[in-house]
Motif scaffolding. Structure first.
Motif, PDB file in Angstrom:
ATOM      1  N   ALA A  73      35.506  31.588  25.903  1.00  0.00           N
ATOM      2  CA  ALA A  73      36.111  30.721  25.210  1.00  0.00           C
ATOM      3  C   ALA A  73      37.211  29.841  26.036  1.00  0.00           C
ATOM      4  N   GLU A  74      37.517  30.116  27.257  1.00  0.00           N
ATOM      5  CA  GLU A  74      38.676  29.913  28.010  1.00  0.00           C
ATOM      6  C   GLU A  74      38.259  29.852  29.393  1.00  0.00           C
ATOM      7  N   ASP A  75      39.032  29.090  30.127  1.00  0.00           N
ATOM      8  CA  ASP A  75      38.911  29.145  31.653  1.00  0.00           C
ATOM      9  C   ASP A  75      40.141  30.201  31.945  1.00  0.00           C
ATOM     10  N   VAL A  76      39.358  31.153  32.866  1.00  0.00           N
ATOM     11  CA  VAL A  76      40.321  32.374  33.502  1.00  0.00           C
ATOM     12  C   VAL A  76      40.100  32.381  34.877  1.00  0.00           C
ATOM     13  N   GLU A  77      41.283  32.639  35.714  1.00  0.00           N
ATOM     14  CA  GLU A  77      41.321  32.846  37.141  1.00  0.00           C
ATOM     15  C   GLU A  77      41.410  34.281  37.253  1.00  0.00           C
ATOM     16  N   VAL A  78      40.534  34.649  38.194  1.00  0.00           N
ATOM     17  CA  VAL A  78      40.322  36.191  38.290  1.00  0.00           C
ATOM     18  C   VAL A  78      40.262  36.747  39.569  1.00  0.00           C
ATOM     19  N   GLU A  79      40.865  37.984  40.102  1.00  0.00           N
ATOM     20  CA  GLU A  79      40.978  38.525  41.355  1.00  0.00           C
ATOM     21  C   GLU A  79      40.143  39.552  41.367  1.00  0.00           C
ATOM     22  N   LYS A  80      39.682  39.956  42.547  1.00  0.00           N
ATOM     23  CA  LYS A  80      38.691  40.871  42.745  1.00  0.00           C
ATOM     24  C   LYS A  80      39.408  42.157  42.585  1.00  0.00           C
ATOM     25  N   GLY A  81      38.649  43.176  41.829  1.00  0.00           N
ATOM     26  CA  GLY A  81      39.236  44.408  41.400  1.00  0.00           C
ATOM     27  C   GLY A  81      40.326  44.701  40.414  1.00  0.00           C
ATOM     28  N   LEU A 132      35.461  43.108  34.824  1.00  0.00           N
ATOM     29  CA  LEU A 132      35.835  43.562  36.083  1.00  0.00           C
ATOM     30  C   LEU A 132      35.599  42.719  37.151  1.00  0.00           C
ATOM     31  N   PRO A 133      36.205  41.835  37.792  1.00  0.00           N
ATOM     32  CA  PRO A 133      35.754  41.008  38.934  1.00  0.00           C
ATOM     33  C   PRO A 133      35.494  41.600  40.163  1.00  0.00           C
ATOM     34  N   VAL A 134      34.525  41.128  40.715  1.00  0.00           N
ATOM     35  CA  VAL A 134      33.781  41.720  42.286  1.00  0.00           C
ATOM     36  C   VAL A 134      34.333  40.587  43.134  1.00  0.00           C
ATOM     37  N   GLU A 135      34.631  39.503  42.699  1.00  0.00           N
ATOM     38  CA  GLU A 135      35.089  38.368  43.622  1.00  0.00           C
ATOM     39  C   GLU A 135      36.244  37.774  43.054  1.00  0.00           C
ATOM     40  N   ASP A 136      37.029  37.031  43.715  1.00  0.00           N
ATOM     41  CA  ASP A 136      37.659  35.797  43.272  1.00  0.00           C
ATOM     42  C   ASP A 136      37.210  34.845  42.770  1.00  0.00           C
ATOM     43  N   GLY A 137      37.641  34.084  41.879  1.00  0.00           N
ATOM     44  CA  GLY A 137      37.277  32.887  41.234  1.00  0.00           C
ATOM     45  C   GLY A 137      37.732  32.390  40.061  1.00  0.00           C
ATOM     46  N   VAL A 138      36.949  31.589  39.385  1.00  0.00           N
ATOM     47  CA  VAL A 138      37.401  31.000  38.022  1.00  0.00           C
ATOM     48  C   VAL A 138      36.411  31.405  37.032  1.00  0.00           C
TER      49      VAL A 138
END
Length: 439
Positions: A42-50, A105-111
């Motif tokens: 329901a939103e844009d979220v920038e994520v960082e690996k790990g 839980l991110p495995v890659e950086d991204g959005v």
């Protein structure tokens, strides 16, 4: 039994309060049908690996007397769904539920972008009762939802991320409670550090159509646990054949995973969806290297694993995972926490009771500092791997999570085929009687 539960009063990360709750010796019987619910950002979220992140999703409303769990095989190019968060105070399974956030839980950086499908939730319908009475319980009657969601399917191929708009149908499926185990064996040598979240290449695992997978709890490698599995390219549907190429591994201590090491095990369940044909193939015994901690050292030993299947009881019970020590936790750093001992009887498999039960994070797996026990032997849970979503302190006596326990009957693969044939006959009779999709 009375325990303390730490929860967020308003927003995750807002004001935390503790309350005392009473846990009674209850169990449950499941209906033979499961519903899917799509979880859409329901939103844009920038994520960082790990770095675990809480993502707002379009609210999902569920009836009372339901359990939930994520549909495994990574559903978003950037990572995997670890748990879900209820609106307000986590309630009882008998209560109606509202899922408004997920632990990703991110495995890659991204959005992650608004409208992305970040995961799929399995909804199990149950009837609860005291442990002394659950064998006599009838399965609950269920009426499935109908409809569809518009979402973006997000996957990675050759380093590129693709987003494809799709109409995702709300589906249900018949569960057979019949499954086999597949070993996840490292196909590369990788150095890991505590807190790493890695995609480790595994020896390919081919899955027949109409199967769903669930990681088998109890940590199978001394250096960490498998949270999910990965199919490269665009995700396949449940009713299609699939090949698993990687495992998402959460490292709990520094070390080296070597090619040929066993890093995890998955349950592969057969379900009724579309044109179902049981495809249980004969397999030779498999030689793998198990890696476990004994005292202060790491033991590596070659073993031969016979191919086996099982039939799971529709009746289950709950065991609480209660902290047996106080321990500080830091955001994104998995920590091992001692819990009050839980005895797991022989011929029992475990499944986490999802919906985050502690304000500071979720239980990623259970284990003891010993050789991983065989399902037919049983064992004891003495510690858990806890994945924090923020800084804080776990206090002795707090509820960290809950685990489901189900009895299983083990068998060579030939008899598993017979069980599936019998189940298909019974399922066909149900359709002929016109009760579908009501139970």
């Amino acid at each position: 039994m009375k325990v303390k539960m730490l929860y967020w009063v308003d927003e995750v990360g807002g004001r935390a309060e503790s309350m005392e709750i009473e846990l009674k010796p209850f169990g449950y019987r499941t209906a033979p049908i499961t519903q899917w619910e799509v979880l859409i950002a329901a939103e844009d979220v920038e994520v960082e690996k790990g770095k675990p992140v809480i993502v707002r999703v379009e609210p999902v409303f569920l009836p009372g007397n339901t359990l939930v769990g994520p549909l495994s095989i990574m559903r978003h190019a950037l990572g995997t769904l670890v748990d879900v968060v209820e609106c307000g105070v986590p309630g009882r399974v008998e209560d109606e539920k509202c899922i408004s956030r997920v632990l990703f839980l991110p495995v890659e950086d991204g959005v992650i972008k608004k409208g992305d499908m970040v995961g799929v939730l399995k909804v199990f319908y149950i009837k609860t009762g005291l442990l002394t009475r659950i064998l006599g319980l009838e399965p609950p009657k269920v009426e499935l939802k109908k409809g569809f969601h518009e979402a973006k399917i997000v996957w990675r191929d050759n380093g590129n991320i693709y987003r494809e708009p799709a109409k995702v149908t709300i589906l249900g499926y018949m569960r057979s409670h019949i499954g086999v185990w597949e070993l996840l064996v490292a196909d590369e040598t990788v150095r890991v550090k505590r807190g790493d979240v890695l995609r480790i290449r595994i020896k390919e695992v081919r899955l027949p159509p109409n199967t769903v997978v669930v990681p088998l709890p109890v940590m199978r490698n001394a250096f960490g646990t498998v949270l999910d599995v990965v199919q490269l390219g665009k995700p396949s549907r449940v009713e299609e054949e699939k090949t698993l190429h990687q495992a998402i591994f959460l490292a709990v201590e520094d070390g080296v995973i070597e090619e040929g090491d066993l890093i995890g095990v998955i349950n592969v369940y057969y379900v009724g969806l579309g044109d179902f044909k049981p495809l249980v193939q004969d397999k030779p015994p498999e030689k793998v290297r198990i890696v476990y901690r004994s005292g202060d050292g790491i033991v590596k030993r070659e073993v031969e694993v016979e191919p086996f299947g099982y039939r799971r009881s529709p009746v289950g019970k709950w065991e609480a995972l209660i902290a047996d020590e106080s321990k500080p936790v830091r955001y994104g750093e998995p920590v091992v926490v001692k819990v009050k001992r839980v005895r797991v009887p022989p011929k029992t498999i475990l499944y986490p009771l999802h919906i985050m039960r502690h304000a500071y994070g979720t239980v990623a797996d259970v284990f003891c500092d010993c050789k991983p026990w065989k399902v037919e032997e049983g064992g004891e849970i003495k510690k858990v791997v806890f994945l924090p979503v923020m800084d804080g302190e776990i206090k002795e006596g707090e509820l960290l999570g809950i685990i489901n326990l189900h009895d299983v009957e083990l068998s060579p693969l030939g008899r598993v085929r017979q069980w599936l044939d019998n189940w298909l006959t019974e399922m066909g009779r149900t359709f002929d009687e016109g009760d579908w999709p009501l139970w």
